[in-house]
Design a protein around this motif. Structure first.
Motif, PDB file in Angstrom:
ATOM      1  N   ARG A  93      36.469  57.529  53.363  1.00 30.06           N
ATOM      2  CA  ARG A  93      36.253  58.289  54.596  1.00 30.06           C
ATOM      3  C   ARG A  93      36.259  59.795  54.345  1.00 30.06           C
ATOM      4  O   ARG A  93      35.500  60.538  54.955  1.00 30.06           O
ATOM      5  N   THR A 126      32.241  58.569  59.330  1.00 28.26           N
ATOM      6  CA  THR A 126      33.025  59.808  59.294  1.00 28.26           C
ATOM      7  C   THR A 126      32.214  60.884  58.587  1.00 28.26           C
ATOM      8  O   THR A 126      31.891  60.760  57.405  1.00 28.26           O
ATOM      9  N   ALA A 145      33.789  60.928  63.890  1.00 28.23           N
ATOM     10  CA  ALA A 145      33.746  59.468  63.749  1.00 28.23           C
ATOM     11  C   ALA A 145      33.102  58.870  64.998  1.00 28.23           C
ATOM     12  O   ALA A 145      32.911  59.560  66.012  1.00 28.23           O
TER      13      ALA A 145
END
Length: 456
Positions: A93, A126, A145
């Motif tokens: 992420r 993300t 996100a």
């Protein structure tokens, strides 16, 4: 849109066009920078891992410092080192990298800086992180996100006591999540000289009639909550901004605010970096005379320069950005990270390695000679291109003098009557330089000179 992870392997595109940046006004900048928290982002005492060499590697600002996929980079200076963060990649992420100097060597970290998302967010999208100092020695992460309920892209906040995390999400809801089907992406933090905090982001309505624009959102003193109504400060101008505007980054130089932004499509050569300036943080912002970095300006050797972030090494500024190094079809591209020296001609940014064009209408004339004031982001050898609008009577030769000293001769080569460009290499000092062109042979009308930093 600053988006997405990508797969490896393909080939670079090659384009060949002259640079497009326009000239500056009256010289007067010194190249010195005034530091502020919004630009320097220097906090704490932590350092990169001991495995990172302390000796910087000499490099061209046209070569990536991270060659693997590392798009939408943000760089902070923390303690004795530098830390970079990027859009998600291969299931991570928050990709991270460390270095002991802005030019590297940069090394990616084998961990995810954001191991979990806020409960409002779905995994997999993300994008474009921002890391900045918070209160009490903590670091703030603003991340984009996908909102689970609406499907829109929204911005959340997370905190960590250390630059390598882990960053832990704050709250059950996103920090910024516009209504009316609009997304909020590409967060950028700024703390003004009066201590007030702001978050910049890009939003549009995806068919709802709202244009692509950059917004300014006031924040609480700790940076964890919004504190007022967002204000739209830059709207896409279709005359100069291809497709959209996004990826803001704001700094203050003297009494002027300088807003960097990207325009174009992130997965092709149209992507570019522009800038706009204002007397007040809320604007109005006036665009610079030409884009700051483009594919054409880099002669096609650096494709789609965008997603820029500004940071300081304590003595001056640098700009981190991404460029496309591999194409995989459709929106799938690999974007490497670049770092270049950033200097200031007054309130106008100059990037080492990206050309700056100075139009002849701004030059001074002394008989047959023409004199230009040009700006160099860093001392060293530069390319000076002379653009001729038209010629008569065969090749044209000019003596090129720099700061009062004869430096080189420039000769055009193409047929009579055609536009042409001559190029020479010469050393420039940091800041303003005077370049005088004196005709030695032939007849030609000079249209511009263009200065390109770093000759390698």
């Amino acid at each position: 849109m600053r988006v997405g992870a990508t797969a490896p392997v393909s080939a670079l595109l090659a384009l060949a066009i002259l640079g497009v940046l326009c000239g500056f006004g009256t010289p007067g900048g010194t190249g010195a920078q005034d530091e502020d928290e919004g630009a320097a982002r220097a906090v704490g005492t932590a350092s990169p891992p001991a495995s990172a060499p302390a000796v910087p590697v000499p490099r061209s600002p046209r070569e990536p410092v991270i060659t693997s996929n590392f798009p939408d980079p943000v760089v902070i200076r923390h303690g004795a080192g530098y830390y970079a963060y990027a859009t998600n990649d291969r299931g991570v992420r928050l990709p991270m990298a460390t270095a002991r100097s802005p030019g590297g060597p940069w090394r990616r970290v084998d961990s995810d800086g954001l191991p979990s998302l806020g409960p409002w967010a779905a995994d997999g999208r993300t994008w474009a992180p921002e890391v900045t100092p918070g209160s009490g020695g903590i670091l703030l992460l603003y991340y984009t996100a996908q909102h689970r309920d609406s499907g829109r892209q929204c911005i959340g906040v997370a905190t960590s006591p250390a630059p390598l995390g882990p960053f832990r999400p704050v709250g059950d809801d996103p920090l910024v999540c516009p209504a009316a089907r609009a997304d909020a992406i590409d967060a950028a933090a700024f703390t003004d000289t009066d201590g007030n905090r702001y978050l910049l982001y890009k939003s549009d309505g995806h068919g709802s009639g709202h244009p692509a624009a950059i917004y300014l959102q006031p924040l609480s003193a700790d940076g964890l909550r919004t504190a007022g109504t967002p204000r739209r400060i830059l709207v896409r101008d279709p005359r100069v901004d291809p497709t959209l505007v996004e990826a803001p980054a704001l700094v203050k130089r003297g009494d002027r605010y300088v807003l960097f932004y990207s325009a174009g499509v992130f997965f092709d050569s149209s992507y570019r970096t522009g800038y706009a300036t204002a007397d007040r943080i809320t604007g109005p912002y006036t665009r610079g005379p030409a884009p700051l970095m483009t594919t054409e300006g880099y002669d096609g050797n650096l494709i789609g320069p965008g997603g820029a972030d500004v940071f300081s090494d304590g003595s001056g500024d640098h700009i981190a950005f991404h460029g496309i190094v591999e194409f995989h079809g459709g929106e799938r591209v690999t974007r490497a990270m670049y770092v270049a020296r950033l200097a200031w001609a007054g309130d106008r940014p100059v990037v080492d390695g990206s050309p700056v064009r100075y139009e002849a209408r701004r030059a001074r004339r002394y008989g047959a000679a023409v004199e230009f004031d040009v700006f160099a982001a860093a001392a060293g050898e530069h390319r000076i291109r002379i653009g001729y609008a038209a010629r008569a009577g065969g090749p044209v030769r000019h003596e090129v003098a720099v700061n009062g000293t004869r430096a080189a001769e420039a000769t055009s080569t193409t047929d009579t009557g055609k536009q042409d460009v001559a190029e020479v290499k010469t050393r420039l000092r940091t800041g303003w330089n005077t370049v005088r062109l004196r005709p030695l042979a032939g007849s030609a009308q000079i249209a511009y000179v263009e200065v390109v930093g770093w000759v390698g």
